[in-house]
Design a protein around this motif. Structure first.
Motif, PDB file in Angstrom:
ATOM      1  N   VAL A 196       0.864  -1.175   0.000  1.00  0.00           N
ATOM      2  CA  VAL A 196       0.000   0.000   0.000  1.00  0.00           C
ATOM      3  C   VAL A 196       0.898   1.221   0.000  1.00  0.00           C
ATOM      4  O   VAL A 196       1.872   1.288   0.756  1.00  0.00           O
ATOM      5  CB  VAL A 196      -0.920   0.023   1.236  1.00  0.00           C
ATOM      6  N   ILE A 197       0.579   2.197  -0.849  1.00  0.00           N
ATOM      7  CA  ILE A 197       1.435   3.366  -1.017  1.00  0.00           C
ATOM      8  C   ILE A 197       0.735   4.611  -0.482  1.00  0.00           C
ATOM      9  O   ILE A 197      -0.438   4.853  -0.766  1.00  0.00           O
ATOM     10  CB  ILE A 197       1.792   3.559  -2.506  1.00  0.00           C
ATOM     11  N   PHE A 198       1.481   5.384   0.310  1.00  0.00           N
ATOM     12  CA  PHE A 198       0.994   6.661   0.834  1.00  0.00           C
ATOM     13  C   PHE A 198       1.952   7.734   0.335  1.00  0.00           C
ATOM     14  O   PHE A 198       3.109   7.770   0.741  1.00  0.00           O
ATOM     15  CB  PHE A 198       0.957   6.635   2.362  1.00  0.00           C
ATOM     16  N   PHE A 199       1.460   8.604  -0.540  1.00  0.00           N
ATOM     17  CA  PHE A 199       2.321   9.532  -1.250  1.00  0.00           C
ATOM     18  C   PHE A 199       1.952  10.976  -0.944  1.00  0.00           C
ATOM     19  O   PHE A 199       0.792  11.363  -1.013  1.00  0.00           O
ATOM     20  CB  PHE A 199       2.213   9.286  -2.761  1.00  0.00           C
ATOM     21  N   GLN A 200       2.956  11.762  -0.567  1.00  0.00           N
ATOM     22  CA  GLN A 200       2.765  13.174  -0.285  1.00  0.00           C
ATOM     23  C   GLN A 200       2.989  13.985  -1.557  1.00  0.00           C
ATOM     24  O   GLN A 200       4.059  13.930  -2.165  1.00  0.00           O
ATOM     25  CB  GLN A 200       3.751  13.627   0.792  1.00  0.00           C
ATOM     26  N   ASN A 201       1.977  14.717  -1.988  1.00  0.00           N
ATOM     27  CA  ASN A 201       2.116  15.563  -3.160  1.00  0.00           C
ATOM     28  C   ASN A 201       2.663  16.928  -2.762  1.00  0.00           C
ATOM     29  O   ASN A 201       2.434  17.409  -1.645  1.00  0.00           O
ATOM     30  CB  ASN A 201       0.763  15.748  -3.856  1.00  0.00           C
TER      31      ASN A 201
END
Length: 301
Positions: free
Chosen positions: A259-264
């Motif tokens: 699962v990926i949690f990405f900060q834009n």
């Protein structure tokens, strides 16, 4: 293994494994990602971020309130006062190296600063003078401030609330016993990848990969990997520059998917995973505080 490969395809489809930030401006104090503060295991929401000046870290004095410190500011004298729960206090003036602890003058090696109407104080001096431990983590540019009696509860990583468990995981300082890679080619937005259903291991992607395992309440960096679009790959720690992302032992926890949690950069956060039909699911939300990067997901993902 097929699920693991699907997880890698998910990351590739988001451009994370080859994201080199080559088009970004060179990293500098002006465009570097902000320094986050974690106090007793919790991220602090701030209206002005800490400042690094001559290798000294200054934080808004109000940010220390979450440690149980009271704060007051006299606009006439421009003196800030912070007091701990035991009653010890410091009086600090902007642009002055002289502070007062319990009425006694003490010298700072660098003065407090005034930034946009906020008093910023040298975090190590203030925290240690009032009985707190301070640690700066250079990988993510986080500063950790803990009370003397604070200790991390490892059970938090295995609680039923997986979102809370992962928030606790990223709120631990990453400890390193090797020389880290110095890749400074742009703004370092963060991406965390967790194995499905777990919070005790992850890898951080911010232009390079940092592989982290949490043992006995400590987040330990296993190694780092940088894969450039051109030129040789670089590695540090216990990983190889030629490591296989589908066979290396470091990636074993991800064999059932990730699962990926990405900060834009625009202040939004994106969560992505493959559902049971192997279709990509993405969720976007605005980040009000850094820990908002970790979202609540269905089916204990």
């Amino acid at each position: 293994m097929k699920k693991f490969i699907s997880g890698l395809i998910l990351a590739l489809s988001l451009g994370l494994f080859n994201y080199s930030y080559a088009s970004a401006e060179p990293l500098s104090e002006e465009n570097a990602r902000p320094i986050e503060v974690v106090a007793n295991g919790k991220f602090i929401k701030m209206d002005i971020y800490p400042l690094m000046d001559n290798n000294r870290l200054f934080v808004p004095i109000r940010a220390l309130a979450s440690l149980g410190l009271s704060y007051s500011f006299n606009p006439a004298t421009r003196v800030a006062t912070v007091k701990n729960e035991e009653g010890d206090y410091l009086k600090i003036s902007a642009n002055s190296k002289t502070a007062y602890k319990n009425g006694e003058a003490i010298q700072m090696d660098i003065p407090a600063q005034n930034s946009n109407g906020r008093i910023l104080v040298p975090i190590r001096f203030v925290s240690e003078s009032l009985g707190y431990n301070v640690q700066f983590e250079s990988i993510r540019r986080f500063v950790f401030v803990n009370s003397k009696d604070y200790s991390f509860d490892s059970k938090l990583l295995y609680q039923d609330d997986l979102q809370a468990a992962r928030k606790a995981a990223i709120a631990l300082p990453i400890n390193v016993d090797f020389k880290t890679l110095d890749i400074s080619d742009g703004y370092r937005a963060h991406c965390y990848s967790f194995p499905i259903g777990r919070a005790d291991t992850y890898y951080l992607e911010d232009g390079m990969f940092t592989f982290v395992q949490i043992k006995d309440g400590k987040a330990i960096a296993i190694g780092q990997l940088y894969r450039a679009e051109r030129g040789p790959s670089l590695a540090a720690g216990n990983v190889s520059s030629e490591m296989s992302l589908d066979r290396d032992p470091v990636m074993e926890p991800y064999k059932h998917g990730n699962v990926i949690f990405f900060q834009n950069i625009d202040g939004m956060a994106t969560t992505a995973y493959l559902d049971d039909k192997k279709e990509r699911v993405t969720i976007k939300t605005r980040m009000n505080i850094y820990s908002d990067i970790i979202q609540k997901l269905p089916n204990n993902r």
